[in-house]
Design an enzyme around this catalytic site. Structure first.
Site, PDB file in Angstrom:
ATOM      1  N   ASP A   1      86.496  60.538  46.764  1.00  0.00           N
ATOM      2  CA  ASP A   1      87.392  61.529  47.365  1.00  0.00           C
ATOM      3  C   ASP A   1      88.579  61.897  46.469  1.00  0.00           C
ATOM      4  OD1 ASP A   1      88.664  59.066  47.815  1.00  0.00           O
ATOM      5  OD2 ASP A   1      88.895  59.349  49.972  1.00  0.00           O
TER       6      ASP A   1
ATOM      7  N   GLN B   1      86.158  56.010  48.346  1.00  0.00           N
ATOM      8  CA  GLN B   1      85.612  55.237  47.233  1.00  0.00           C
ATOM      9  C   GLN B   1      85.290  53.789  47.653  1.00  0.00           C
ATOM     10  OE1 GLN B   1      89.023  56.893  44.353  1.00  0.00           O
ATOM     11  NE2 GLN B   1      87.609  55.549  43.323  1.00  0.00           N
ATOM     12  N   HIS B   2      84.530  53.134  46.812  1.00  0.00           N
ATOM     13  CA  HIS B   2      84.357  51.668  46.769  1.00  0.00           C
ATOM     14  C   HIS B   2      83.501  51.023  47.858  1.00  0.00           C
ATOM     15  CE1 HIS B   2      87.674  52.015  43.967  1.00  0.00           C
ATOM     16  NE2 HIS B   2      88.536  52.308  44.910  1.00  0.00           N
TER      17      HIS B   2
END
Ligand code: ADP
Ligand code: 5SP
EC number: 2.7.1.17
Length: 468
Positions: free
Chosen positions: A228, A69-70
């Site tokens: 994920d 992520q991110h």
């Protein structure tokens, strides 16, 4: 019919191929990523192509990608990557996070706006850092994607193909409200100084189109993909009362929820899941690699490290590790370092050190589970997954530290499984994802809780932070 799921996580790319109707595993492969907290996305693409070699995708009708992520993938007007992606575990934007929190009026305002209080991991803080520290690069940026958005877009041809994301991954940006199901362009603009294009948020079972990438077979359906952790929840078939503890590069604790969360303490990030629901989540920066670092320090392999840890008694003879080896995200201590506390001549032994490393890592996750319950998340069972759940010592010590039985599903790639299940869902076009049997083959680990371990840990943490 076969489907494929890709997990492009921090340390590597994993791919699984499964039967679309039953989820029966057919084949799997993986390829490593380079180390570092900023990575040129082409390495993810090359790892994906590498893992897809050797006929891996033969007969596959749909594919989905889940990823860490991110991460900030900044693209210019031609769709080229402007600079290496800053990853979720890159803490250079901690100051930007502090500034953004103050500018909007404090943590409560952020929690209300997007369900999460920005810390260095969230994409919005990375955009602010870029605007402030690399103005020439920032001037070239036209669009920002997340790792899975970028990989999905590349699979569908890149260039003029529409870039898509999903609620789950969008909810980790800091400029998308999971509760409202809408971007907050005002927050993106306030962070970066001007507007940027963002991918359209597609429905959970939508298809992004066919594979149109050179070097890959013509697959009819690419599902929209997700982050994920959202994919792991989907791969496990996690339901109400299930709290998943994942011990990968990050340590995460999360649960599927019907209602959004708005935790102004910042401990729980109020993400969305990959099915239209929510995914309150707590993330630490220090999990499997704490064990890796301990084993490296003792000069042993992971199996021997685990054996040593089980040789020492619970509590490691008074030795306590505060595992902030890469700084920490929860609690928000980006500049912290680890501490080994309580050394005596008696406990300065490889077994006690190994035990303290395992216990310290798990204490961070026990705090994470407590933070979820403080937000009203019910805990009927704890499911333990991720690379470090392969360690016999971690599995044995987890119920002692977490203070409850721990269910360990059979070792597998649950993130990639979730991506594959999403691909099967996009193919089926049904209102809910296909039933794949969830965690039928799981082992339950039980042990008497050892509360003293967490009490000592809390004391050492308080010594660092000044807070109990
Ligand atoms: N048997 C084991 N014991 C302890 N750690 C393990 C074991 N097997 C794998 N790991 C660790 O798991 C980590 C990778 O986990 P994974 O969940 O794949 O991470 P990520 O998804 O972040 O890339 C590595 O740090 C690796 O050393
Ligand atoms: O930042 C988070 C969750 O908010 C991390 O969980 C990343 O999504 C990376 O995951 P792993 O590589 O550890 O699986």
């Amino acid at each position: 019919m076969l489907v494929a799921g890709v997990d492009s996580s921090t340390q590597g790319t994993k791919i699984v191929v499964r039967r679309a109707d039953t989820g029966e595993p057919v084949r799997a492969a993986q390829a490593p990523h380079p180390d570092g907290t900023e990575i040129d996305p082409r390495h993810w693409w090359e790892a994906l192509l590498g893992a897809c070699g050797d006929g891996m995708l033969e007969g596959v009708a749909a594919i989905g990608v889940a990823a860490q992520q991110h991460g900030m993938v900044a693209l210019d007007a031609d769709g080229a990557v402007v600079r290496p992606a800053l990853l979720w575990n890159d803490t250079r934007s901690a100051g930007a996070a502090r500034d953004l929190v103050a500018e909007l009026g404090g943590p409560q305002a952020w929690a209300r706006a997007v369900g999460s209080v920005p810390v260095a991991s969230l994409t919005v803080t990375k955009l602010r850092w870029l605007a402030e520290h690399e103005p020439a690069n920032a001037a070239r940026v036209e669009r920002v994607l997340l790792p899975h958005d970028w990989l999905t877009w590349r699979l569908t041809g890149g260039g003029g193909a529409e870039a898509l994301t999903d609620r789950g991954d969008a909810s980790g940006t800091g400029y998308y409200s999971p509760a409202d199901g809408a971007y907050r362009p005002d927050l993106l603009r306030a962070a970066f100084g001007r507007d940027l294009a963002v991918p359209r948020v597609a429905a959970p079972s939508e298809s992004a189109g066919p594979v149109r990438a050179a070097g890959l077979p013509a697959i009819g359906t690419v599902s929209v993909g997700t982050g994920d952790n959202m994919a792991a929840a989907l791969g496990l078939g996690a339901g109400p009362g299930d709290v998943v503890v994942s011990l990968g590069t990050s340590g995460t604790a999360f649960a599927v929820a019907e209602e959004p969360t708005f935790d102004a303490s910042g401990l729980v990030t109020g993400f969305a899941d990959a099915t239209g629901r929510f995914l309150p989540l707590v993330c630490t920066l220090n999990a499997a690699r704490v064990i890796d670092a301990g084993a490296r320090m003792l000069g042993v392999d992971l199996a021997e490290f685990g054996r040593l840890a089980l040789e020492a008694p619970p509590g490691a003879g008074g030795l306590t590790l505060l595992p902030y080896l890469d700084g920490e995200r929860t609690p928000n201590l980006p500049d912290a370092a680890g501490r080994l506390d309580g050394l005596t001549r008696a406990n300065l032994t490889p077994p006690a050190i190994a035990r303290a490393f395992v216990e310290g890592m798990l204490c961070g996750l026990a705090d994470a589970v407590d933070a979820l319950t403080a937000q009203g998340v019910p805990v009927r069972r704890v499911l333990l997954i991720g690379g470090a759940a392969r360690s016999a010592a971690v599995r044995a010590v987890a119920p002692q530290v977490l203070g409850r039985p721990v269910v360990v599903p059979e070792p597998g790639e649950y993130v990639a499984d979730g991506a594959a299940r999403q691909a099967a869902w996009a193919l089926a076009g049904t209102p809910e994802p296909p039933e794949w049997g969830g965690t039928a083959a799981a082992e339950v680990y039980e042990a008497d809780p050892v509360p003293g371990v967490r009490e000592r840990y809390a004391e050492v943490r308080a010594g660092l932070t000044g807070a109990a």
